[in-house]
Motif scaffolding. Structure first.
Motif, mmCIF file in Angstrom:
data_model
loop_
_atom_site.group_PDB
_atom_site.id
_atom_site.type_symbol
_atom_site.label_atom_id
_atom_site.label_comp_id
_atom_site.label_asym_id
_atom_site.label_seq_id
_atom_site.Cartn_x
_atom_site.Cartn_y
_atom_site.Cartn_z
ATOM 1 N N UNK A 137 0.826 -1.205 0.000
ATOM 2 C CA UNK A 137 0.000 0.000 0.000
ATOM 3 C C UNK A 137 0.862 1.257 0.000
ATOM 4 N N UNK A 138 0.230 2.379 -0.280
ATOM 5 C CA UNK A 138 0.854 3.687 -0.119
ATOM 6 C C UNK A 138 0.196 4.347 1.081
ATOM 7 N N UNK A 139 0.991 4.634 2.105
ATOM 8 C CA UNK A 139 0.477 5.186 3.355
ATOM 9 C C UNK A 139 0.852 6.658 3.475
ATOM 10 N N UNK A 140 -0.099 7.481 3.864
ATOM 11 C CA UNK A 140 0.164 8.890 4.113
ATOM 12 C C UNK A 140 0.959 9.041 5.410
ATOM 13 N N UNK A 141 2.049 9.802 5.347
ATOM 14 C CA UNK A 141 2.907 10.035 6.506
ATOM 15 C C UNK A 141 3.162 11.539 6.611
ATOM 16 N N UNK A 142 3.115 12.076 7.834
ATOM 17 C CA UNK A 142 3.359 13.496 8.051
ATOM 18 C C UNK A 142 4.540 13.657 9.002
ATOM 19 N N UNK A 143 5.612 14.293 8.520
ATOM 20 C CA UNK A 143 6.762 14.642 9.346
ATOM 21 C C UNK A 143 6.552 16.078 9.843
ATOM 22 N N UNK A 144 6.664 16.301 11.143
ATOM 23 C CA UNK A 144 6.489 17.644 11.685
ATOM 24 C C UNK A 144 7.806 18.161 12.251
ATOM 25 N N UNK A 145 8.250 19.307 11.736
ATOM 26 C CA UNK A 145 9.526 19.887 12.133
ATOM 27 C C UNK A 145 9.301 21.170 12.949
ATOM 28 N N UNK A 146 10.302 21.521 13.745
ATOM 29 C CA UNK A 146 10.171 22.647 14.670
ATOM 30 C C UNK A 146 9.987 23.974 13.949
ATOM 31 N N UNK A 147 10.578 24.162 12.791
ATOM 32 C CA UNK A 147 10.463 25.423 12.056
ATOM 33 C C UNK A 147 9.592 25.305 10.808
ATOM 34 N N UNK A 148 9.815 24.291 10.017
ATOM 35 C CA UNK A 148 9.087 24.137 8.754
ATOM 36 C C UNK A 148 7.649 23.727 8.984
ATOM 37 N N UNK A 149 7.369 23.021 10.071
ATOM 38 C CA UNK A 149 6.026 22.543 10.328
ATOM 39 C C UNK A 149 5.802 21.181 9.682
#
Length: 213
Positions: A137-149
């Motif tokens: 499958x293709x899974x949605x992943x969200x990386x959250x960074x301190x400045x970029x968001x």
């Protein structure tokens, strides 16, 4: 010019045009071959660039256990950033982040990179990986960074085999065994003694409980 010669000339012209078109596709900075993208997910938002992102599950098809997120994080800015979280939208999966050394956050230095996954690198562990992501499958992943968001992208879910052997969980987590509490010697056992001892007589049961010399 004879009819056969005209047909030959037209055929030769068509071949020359075809070769020229193919050559144009394979040369220059705008070549179509340069537009081929790798299978691994990649994206760029602001100063952050993410490459080679995947979710790697257990190597056995039906095995249950943790999975991991793998990726290479680039920081093209002039200030360091921390990776605050990784989430999998649409699932209830929790992703635990671990720095390569120590217990601090995963820091992406200014002008540098951090590799997540693999021996000696930072880690992002999905606790209930098999339930959260299915191979293929293709899974949605969200990386959250301190400045970029937030930096979202879709990644492939693959087992820890072949190329990904060294990047995913190689075995199931160990489950601690429960050791029953020992019955104090000499204490009375309620009920029928013969039932509690089973087929063994009192002498045999006592001998079995003695440590080997």
């Amino acid at each position: 010019m004879s009819r056969s010669l005209r047909r030959g000339a037209l055929a030769a012209t068509a071949i020359v045009i075809s070769i020229g078109a193919l050559s144009a596709c394979g040369a220059g900075n705008d070549a179509q071959t340069l537009e081929i993208k790798p299978d691994n997910a990649a994206t760029t938002i602001g100063d952050i660039q993410i490459q080679n992102a995947n979710i790697v599950t257990q190597p056995e098809r039906n095995a249950k256990g943790p999975a991991v997120v793998t990726a290479t994080l680039f920081n093209n800015g002039v200030a360091q950033q921390t990776l605050d979280s990784i989430t999998l939208p649409g699932t209830g999966a929790a992703v635990q982040l671990h720095a390569a050394k120590g217990a601090g956050p995963i820091v992406v230095p200014a002008g540098g990179k951090v590799v997540i996954g693999g021996k000696g690198n930072a880690a992002a562990v999905i606790e209930n990986g098999r339930e959260a992501a299915q191979n293929g499958n293709v899974q949605s992943v969200v990386f959250k960074f301190s400045r970029t968001g937030e930096v979202p992208l879709g990644v492939f879910v693959v087992p820890a085999t072949s190329y990904f052997t060294g990047f995913g969980p190689s075995s199931l987590p160990a489950v601690p065994s429960e050791t029953p509490a020992a019955t104090p010697s000499g204490s009375a056992t309620p009920g029928n003694p013969s039932e509690s001892l089973g087929a063994e007589g009192p002498t045999d049961a006592a001998s079995a409980s003695q440590p080997a010399e």
